[in-house]
Structures are given as structure tokens and as C-alpha cells.
Motif scaffolding. Structure first.
Motif, mmCIF file in Angstrom:
data_model
loop_
_atom_site.group_PDB
_atom_site.id
_atom_site.type_symbol
_atom_site.label_atom_id
_atom_site.label_comp_id
_atom_site.label_asym_id
_atom_site.label_seq_id
_atom_site.Cartn_x
_atom_site.Cartn_y
_atom_site.Cartn_z
ATOM 1 N N ASN A 136 0.829 -1.218 0.000
ATOM 2 C CA ASN A 136 0.000 0.000 0.000
ATOM 3 C C ASN A 136 0.860 1.263 0.000
ATOM 4 O OD1 ASN A 136 -2.304 -1.557 -0.025
ATOM 5 N ND2 ASN A 136 -2.562 -1.521 2.218
ATOM 6 N N GLN A 137 1.908 1.262 0.821
ATOM 7 C CA GLN A 137 2.771 2.454 0.902
ATOM 8 C C GLN A 137 3.531 2.671 -0.396
ATOM 9 O OE1 GLN A 137 4.610 4.155 3.956
ATOM 10 N NE2 GLN A 137 3.627 3.076 5.666
ATOM 11 N N MET A 138 4.004 1.598 -1.030
ATOM 12 C CA MET A 138 4.718 1.740 -2.310
ATOM 13 C C MET A 138 3.809 2.310 -3.376
ATOM 14 S SD MET A 138 7.172 -1.603 -2.755
ATOM 15 C CE MET A 138 8.780 -1.678 -1.991
ATOM 16 N N ALA A 139 2.531 1.811 -3.375
ATOM 17 C CA ALA A 139 1.572 2.319 -4.372
ATOM 18 C C ALA A 139 1.282 3.798 -4.127
ATOM 19 C CB ALA A 139 0.293 1.500 -4.307
ATOM 20 N N ARG A 140 1.129 4.162 -2.854
ATOM 21 C CA ARG A 140 0.810 5.552 -2.529
ATOM 22 C C ARG A 140 1.968 6.491 -2.899
ATOM 23 N NH1 ARG A 140 -1.219 4.605 2.072
ATOM 24 N NH2 ARG A 140 0.617 4.946 3.378
ATOM 25 N N LYS A 141 3.231 6.000 -2.729
ATOM 26 C CA LYS A 141 4.390 6.848 -3.014
ATOM 27 C C LYS A 141 4.921 6.656 -4.431
ATOM 28 C CE LYS A 141 5.915 7.050 1.788
ATOM 29 N NZ LYS A 141 7.026 6.823 2.743
ATOM 30 N N ALA A 142 4.270 5.771 -5.195
ATOM 31 C CA ALA A 142 4.651 5.531 -6.592
ATOM 32 C C ALA A 142 6.107 5.084 -6.711
ATOM 33 C CB ALA A 142 4.407 6.788 -7.430
ATOM 34 N N ILE A 143 6.521 4.160 -5.873
ATOM 35 C CA ILE A 143 7.873 3.589 -5.958
ATOM 36 C C ILE A 143 7.747 2.086 -6.104
ATOM 37 C CG2 ILE A 143 8.991 5.418 -4.602
ATOM 38 C CD1 ILE A 143 8.823 3.639 -2.164
ATOM 39 N N ASN A 144 8.787 1.463 -6.678
ATOM 40 C CA ASN A 144 8.717 0.013 -6.879
ATOM 41 C C ASN A 144 9.857 -0.743 -6.191
ATOM 42 O OD1 ASN A 144 10.852 0.711 -8.443
ATOM 43 N ND2 ASN A 144 9.967 0.075 -10.387
ATOM 44 N N SER A 145 10.711 -0.011 -5.386
ATOM 45 C CA SER A 145 11.756 -0.708 -4.631
ATOM 46 C C SER A 145 12.191 0.141 -3.438
ATOM 47 C CB SER A 145 12.970 -1.021 -5.522
ATOM 48 O OG SER A 145 13.622 0.175 -5.897
ATOM 49 N N VAL A 146 12.641 -0.550 -2.391
ATOM 50 C CA VAL A 146 13.163 0.116 -1.191
ATOM 51 C C VAL A 146 14.419 -0.641 -0.746
ATOM 52 C CG1 VAL A 146 12.745 0.741 1.226
ATOM 53 C CG2 VAL A 146 10.866 0.852 -0.443
ATOM 54 N N SER A 147 15.508 0.123 -0.563
ATOM 55 C CA SER A 147 16.779 -0.489 -0.144
ATOM 56 C C SER A 147 17.025 -0.247 1.336
ATOM 57 C CB SER A 147 17.940 0.078 -0.956
ATOM 58 O OG SER A 147 17.802 -0.251 -2.320
ATOM 59 N N THR A 148 17.540 -1.273 2.041
ATOM 60 C CA THR A 148 17.903 -1.178 3.453
ATOM 61 C C THR A 148 19.247 -1.878 3.637
ATOM 62 O OG1 THR A 148 16.974 -3.277 4.181
ATOM 63 C CG2 THR A 148 15.446 -1.417 3.974
ATOM 64 N N PRO A 149 19.853 -1.731 4.803
ATOM 65 C CA PRO A 149 21.111 -2.450 5.045
ATOM 66 C C PRO A 149 20.973 -3.964 4.957
ATOM 67 C CG PRO A 149 20.833 -0.700 6.666
ATOM 68 C CD PRO A 149 19.544 -0.792 5.902
ATOM 69 N N HIS A 150 19.748 -4.469 5.096
ATOM 70 C CA HIS A 150 19.522 -5.919 5.055
ATOM 71 C C HIS A 150 19.205 -6.424 3.646
ATOM 72 C CE1 HIS A 150 19.505 -5.749 9.394
ATOM 73 N NE2 HIS A 150 18.594 -4.792 9.333
ATOM 74 N N GLY A 151 19.093 -5.532 2.661
ATOM 75 C CA GLY A 151 18.772 -5.935 1.312
ATOM 76 C C GLY A 151 17.769 -4.983 0.670
ATOM 77 N N THR A 152 17.332 -5.332 -0.528
ATOM 78 C CA THR A 152 16.383 -4.501 -1.282
ATOM 79 C C THR A 152 15.083 -5.280 -1.517
ATOM 80 O OG1 THR A 152 18.178 -3.329 -2.388
ATOM 81 C CG2 THR A 152 16.002 -3.228 -3.429
ATOM 82 N N LEU A 153 13.955 -4.589 -1.306
ATOM 83 C CA LEU A 153 12.640 -5.192 -1.544
ATOM 84 C C LEU A 153 12.041 -4.528 -2.781
ATOM 85 C CD1 LEU A 153 10.795 -7.311 -0.209
ATOM 86 C CD2 LEU A 153 9.577 -5.415 0.878
ATOM 87 N N ARG A 154 11.761 -5.326 -3.827
ATOM 88 C CA ARG A 154 11.278 -4.792 -5.103
ATOM 89 C C ARG A 154 9.856 -5.286 -5.367
ATOM 90 N NH1 ARG A 154 11.601 -6.753 -10.156
ATOM 91 N NH2 ARG A 154 12.985 -8.445 -9.472
ATOM 92 N N LEU A 155 9.035 -4.389 -5.904
ATOM 93 C CA LEU A 155 7.645 -4.709 -6.243
ATOM 94 C C LEU A 155 7.582 -5.164 -7.696
ATOM 95 C CD1 LEU A 155 4.709 -4.715 -5.204
ATOM 96 C CD2 LEU A 155 4.502 -2.386 -6.106
ATOM 97 N N ALA A 156 7.205 -6.439 -7.888
ATOM 98 C CA ALA A 156 7.101 -6.992 -9.248
ATOM 99 C C ALA A 156 5.658 -7.382 -9.530
ATOM 100 C CB ALA A 156 8.018 -8.204 -9.389
ATOM 101 N N ILE A 157 5.321 -7.518 -10.803
ATOM 102 C CA ILE A 157 3.951 -7.890 -11.209
ATOM 103 C C ILE A 157 3.984 -9.308 -11.756
ATOM 104 C CG2 ILE A 157 1.982 -7.318 -12.660
ATOM 105 C CD1 ILE A 157 2.569 -5.261 -10.493
ATOM 106 N N ASP A 158 3.228 -10.203 -11.111
ATOM 107 C CA ASP A 158 3.108 -11.594 -11.551
ATOM 108 C C ASP A 158 1.694 -11.777 -12.094
ATOM 109 O OD1 ASP A 158 3.288 -14.249 -12.034
ATOM 110 O OD2 ASP A 158 3.275 -14.870 -9.926
#
Length: 573
Positions: free
Chosen positions: A541-563
Motif C-alpha cells: 500500500n505504501q509503495m503504491a501511494r508513493k509511486a515507488i517500486n523498490s526500497v533499499s535497506t542495510p539488510h537488502g532490497t525489496l522490489r515490487l514486481a507484477i506476476d
């Protein structure tokens, strides 16, 4: 032919062509040392220092007794600041030709810079410095003073030594005399008329005095020969190191006397009430040295022993005794107080020296008898580390060894890493502890810390790895072992840690116990799946609201993909 051609080109100012000839043809095979010497002079003309050195060394190799070649090489090294080699070659040149004035001047200059003013005067064939107009009143030396000195420095029964300087090189040497040390010789030593060297080892291999020597490494001394401020700083470090040794001994009730021999070094003396075997005294000195962390790697802390190694075996050696004048420096050796100041009345001080009995000596070998000074250890000062040191004598013993500048073996390092390296509270302390070890490497330690598996070492494993240490230590640690924890030094740092939990041997468990544990883990997994679904929904929900498809952190990157038509969160590490 090429040598003459190069000389001609140099004379004509054609240095470029001369350089090409010199660099190539100076290496032509030749058995004439004078030719190599001439090539060396030409190399200096074109400022080719390394090539000049090699040519002069070839000349010396072919004619090692030629003072001209030796001096030229010494001068070149001195100009380049390589004083160790300069001193060696200048000394050889003077030995071969005592009338070689430039070599004598260079050698005297080097000796004077080292603080060997007496040796420098001997090399220059000068008399001692002009007498001061201020009057000097020699002390009144009583029979009690002489008897006290003889008692403190008793040694070999029928031989003693006096110091003298070699006429040409100014190097100190000992002259040995038959017979016991007489009161007259001791009185001359104190007055400065003779410099006495003690032979501490009696015929039954026992000694009555010993010392710890704190000095600057010879190589470091020569390296900073033209930087007096650096030498002053190193001498101050030697003073601090010596004061720490004295302070440690005072805490343990061990009488130790600080002395300034006059050569940017310090000695800490120990006197015994009877003759004790020198091997026992050597262990005593080494135990004290190990208990005081080394302040600077450019310092040497070593026991002064009655023998020295000579390749195969050992040879007796004379020891320059306190209160005398070292002919090398022209300075008198003096005892100092806790503030670093010479005692105003040295003869009164030696009367107050307390001699140690055998009980004091042997007490130093009992583990923890000489306690480790945490304030000086530099390991971090956190309450967690102090808590560990207060309760775990094994870790304390290993830290003492590391901080004294000795290498830890692989098992000892394993214990340090798996005791202090697994907690964020004490992780940096591993670096501080191992820093004094000669094989310390920051990156390697960092890599090991990163790769550590979260399994603290157990007390049982420690006893198996280092039985020679643990067998002599008393361990009275108590731990809260509820929850299946096993005893480990790590529990002093993290008493409630789940890491010290032994892995259960499932093969020996009953079927009822295994089923119960399986159902419990399934319930936990279901709870985690529900939590993950809630997190995924909130993140999507937050990614959709902010119009982003990935977030990077020290533990890795979380990417929004379409299946297909469904959004999917993909983890990238």
C-alpha cells in the motif's frame, strides 16, 4: 674505456649521455675494486644513490680492508639518513685506519648523536670537556656505604670487570680482573674513577640481584638520530613503561628500584636477601614483564640476565652497575623516585633498599598473584568487559598474554573471539586486546568477526583447549542455566542470551515429545505467516501511494514486481 668516456661527458656537462653509460656499464664484470669505486663516484655525480651504494659495496667486497672505500660508503649512507649502516661502515673504516680523519669525524658525529659523548671524545682523541668553574664536592663514602653496595651487588666470587673504551672506535669493552671486588674498587666506582661491571652469576648458578631493561630498539634509535624530539618522546615512553613496572610491583608488595643509566633507557632493579637460582629469577622477571602492557612497539622490555646467548650456548656477561659513570656517555647512573627525579642522596637511598625473600619471588608464579591492571589494558573500559574480567580468570589470563605483546595460539584466539566477539557490547574490545600481538591485522580480525557463527564457546570446551592454563586457575563462576543454557564466559556479558543453548539431540527424544515440539513449531510458523501477510499488505500500500517500486535497506532490497495481475514483493540481497 666506458669509465673514461663517462668521466669526459660529465666534465663536458653532457649528463644525459653520461647517465646512460654509467647505469649500463657500471655493472660490467671487473676484479679491480678501484674501478667499482670510480663508478660509485660517477653515480653520485648523477644523483644515483642506489647505484652508487652497489658500486661501493662491490669495491668493499673485493677489498674489505680499504678505509677509503669503507668511509665513502659510510658517508653516503649517513647522507641518506641510513644511520645503522653508516655507523657500521664508519666503525670498520676507523678500525682499518685509525688516522683516517674524515672517517673518525663521521663516526664521532654519529656516536655523539646517539648520546655516546664519551665514545665520541675517544674517537676524536680529545680529552674530557673542560672542567667547570663550579666546585664539586665528592661524597663522603663510609664503610657502611661500601659494605651495602658490595652486599647488594654480590656475585661471582673471584672475578670482577671494569669498563674501558677502545682507542680508535670508542666502543666499550670490559676488562676482567682476578680476585674479589675490594672496597677500594667500589669507592672508585662511586667517585667516578673507575666503572665497575658486575658478574652476577655465582659458581653455584645463583644470583642476588637482577633487573628489567627498558630501552629503545637500536634500529629506531638510529632511525631518529637526526630527530631529537622523537628520541625525547621515546625516552619519555621508556620512563612511563618503567614507572608502570615499578607501580605494579608496589601493588604486590615487591620492592623495585628505578634507575636511569644515562642512555635514553631505564632499568628496574630487584635485590634478594639470599642467592637464588638464576632460572628462578629469570621466570620471576618474565612474569613481571608479561603483566605490564607494552606502551610502544619501538621499545624493548627485557630481563637483564647474567648470561647471554652466543649462537650455541650462553656466555657470562658483565652488567654495568648503578652509581657509576658510563664511559660511553660520560653520565652517571642514578636511582629515581616515583616522580621520575633522581634521589638527591643516592648513597642514603641504597641503604633503604628492601631485599626480597624467596616467598616474594615464588608468589609471582601463582596465577593472578600479579593482577592484570584493567585501567592500563586499553581494552575498552566498558562495564561489560570489566564484569567479564572480574569473574573469568581464564579470559583475564589470555588478555594479559595478548597485551604483553606476545602471540596467542589458534585455540587462545578462538576463545577470545567466541567470548567477546559475539556481543555488540564488547566486539571492539577484540581489536583492542589483539592489537599488541605481533601478528595483529585489522582486516583479518574484522573478517573473522563478520564470519563468526553465533555459538559462544563453553567452559568445558575452553578447559579442553587450554588445559595448561585452566588447570592452574580457580574458577567459581555461577550462571543462570534455565532454558537449557550451557556455561560460557559469554554469559557474564549477556546473561539472558539465547545463544548459549545446546542443540537438542532429537534422535534420543520420545515420539510424544517430538510430536509436541513439531505442533508447537507449526503454530509459531502459522503466526509468522500471518505477520508476514500483514507486513506485505502494508508495504504494498505504501509503495503504491508513493509511486515507488523498490526500497533499499542495510539488510537488502525489496522490489515490487507484477506476476500476471498480482503484485509480488521480491527480496534482493
Amino acid at each position: 674505456m666506458y669509465l673514461e668516456m663517462a668521466k669526459k661527458l660529465i666534465a663536458e656537462g653532457d649528463e644525459d649521455r653520461a647517465r646512460g653509460i654509467i647505469i649500463v656499464h657500471r655493472q660490467d664484470p671487473c676484479d679491480d675494486p678501484e674501478v667499482h669505486f670510480e663508478w660509485g663516484l660517477l653515480c653520485e655525480e648523477i644523483s644515483a644513490f642506489n647505484q652508487a651504494c652497489k658500486s661501493y659495496e662491490e669495491a668493499v667486497k673485493l677489498d674489505p680492508r680499504n678505509s677509503k672505500y669503507l668511509y665513502q660508503l659510510a658517508r653516503l649512507y649517513a647522507d641518506a639518513g641510513r644511520h645503522e649502516k653508516a655507523l657500521s661502515y664508519a666503525t670498520q673504516a676507523v678500525k682499518q685506519d685509525g688516522n683516517h680523519s674524515p672517517a673518525r669525524s663521521l663516526l664521532a658525529e654519529l656516536l655523539e648523536a646517539m648520546g655516546h659523548k664519551g665514545s665520541a671524545q675517544a674517537v676524536r682523541k680529545q680529552e674530557s670537556a673542560a672542567l667547570s668553574p663550579l666546585r664539586y664536592f665528592p661524597p663522603s663514602i663510609s664503610k657502611t656505604d661500601v659494605d651495602t653496595f658490595i652486599r647488594l651487588f654480590s656475585g661471582r666470587e673471584l672475578v670482577y670487570a671494569t669498563q674501558q673504551l677502545a682507542r680508535n672506535t670508542g666502543r666499550p669493552q670490559w676488562i676482567y680482573h682476578d680476585g674479589p671486588v675490594t672496597p677500594e674498587v667500589v669507592e672508585q666506582h662511586i667517585k667516578g674513577g673507575a666503572t665497575l661491571g658486575g658478574l652476577a652469576l655465582r659458581s653455584d648458578n645463583a644470583v642476588k640481584y637482577a633487573a628489567i631493561h627498558i630501552r629503545i630498539y637500536d634500529r629506531a634509535l638510529l632511525q631518529y638520530l637526526k630527530t631529537p624530539s622523537a628520541l625525547v618522546q621515546l625516552e619519555e615512553m621508556a620512563e612511563q613503561q618503567a614507572q608502570r613496572v615499578v607501580a605494579l610491583c608496589a601493588e604486590q608488595g615487591i620492592s623495585a628500584c628505578l634507575e636511569d643509566p644515562g642512555l635514553r633507557d631505564r632499568r628496574v632493579w630487584f635485590f634478594f636477601d639470599r642467592f637464588l637460582h638464576f632460572l628462578l629469577i629469570r621466570r620471576f622477571l618474565n612474569r613481571i614483564i608479561e603483566s605490564v602492557p607494552l606502551l610502544d612497539s619501538r621499545l624493548v622490555v627485557e630481563p637483564i640476565l647474567p648470561t647471554q646467548p652466543v649462537g650455541i650456548g650462553w656466555q657470562e656477561q658483565a652488567i654495568f652497575l648503578p652509581l657509576g659513570i658510563d664511559l660511553r656517555t660520560g653520565r652517571r647512573s642514578l636511582f629515581k623516585d616515583a616522580n621520575g627525579l633522581p634521589f638527591p642522596e643516592q648513597l642514603k637511598f641504597i641503604r633503604k633498599i628492601r631485599e626480597l625473600d624467596e616467598t616474594n619471588v615464588r608468589a609471582a608464579f601463582r596465577r593472578n598473584e600479579i593482577r592484570f591492571s584493567r585501567a592500563d589494558a586499553g581494552i575498552s573500559g566498558t562495564k561489560d568487559v570489566k564484569e567479564l574480567l572480574d569473574h573469568c580468570p581464564v579470559i583475564t589470563e589470555l588478555i594479559k598474554k595478548a597485551e604483553s605483546g606476545r602471540k596467542l595460539n589458534s585455540n587462545e584466539k578462538l576463545i577470545i573471539f567466541h567470548s567477546l566477539g559475539l556481543s555488540a557490547k564488547t566486539r571492539i574490545s577484540v581489536h583492542n586486546i589483539l592489537y599488541a600481538c605481533p601478528d595483529y591485522d585489522y582486516k583479518k580480525v574484522e573478517q573473522i568477526l563478520v564470519r563468526l557463527k553465533p555459538h559462544p564457546i563453553s567452559c568445558i570446551k575452553i578447559r579442553a583447549l587450554i588445559p595448561d592454563i585452566t588447570a592452574s586457575l580457580n574458577c567459581f563462576c555461577t550462571f543462570d542455566l534455565r532454558g537449557g543454557r550451557y556455561p560460557s564466559p559469554f554469559l557474564h556479558i549477556e546473561p539472558k542470551t539465547p545463544l548459549c543453548t545446546a542443540e537438542e539431540d532429537l534422535a534420543d527424544s520420545s515420539i510424544k515429545h517430538l510430536v509436541g515440539k513439531y505442533l508447537l513449531q507449526l503454530a509459531k510458523a502459522e503466526e509468522m505467516r500471518q505477520d508476514l501477510k500483514k507486513l506485505e499488505t502494508a508495504i504494498g500500500n505504501q509503495m503504491a501511494r508513493k509511486a515507488i517500486n523498490s526500497v533499499s535497506t542495510p539488510h537488502g532490497t525489496l522490489r515490487l514486481a507484477i506476476d500476471g495481475a498480482n503484485p509480488v514483493l521480491v527480496v534482493e540481497r
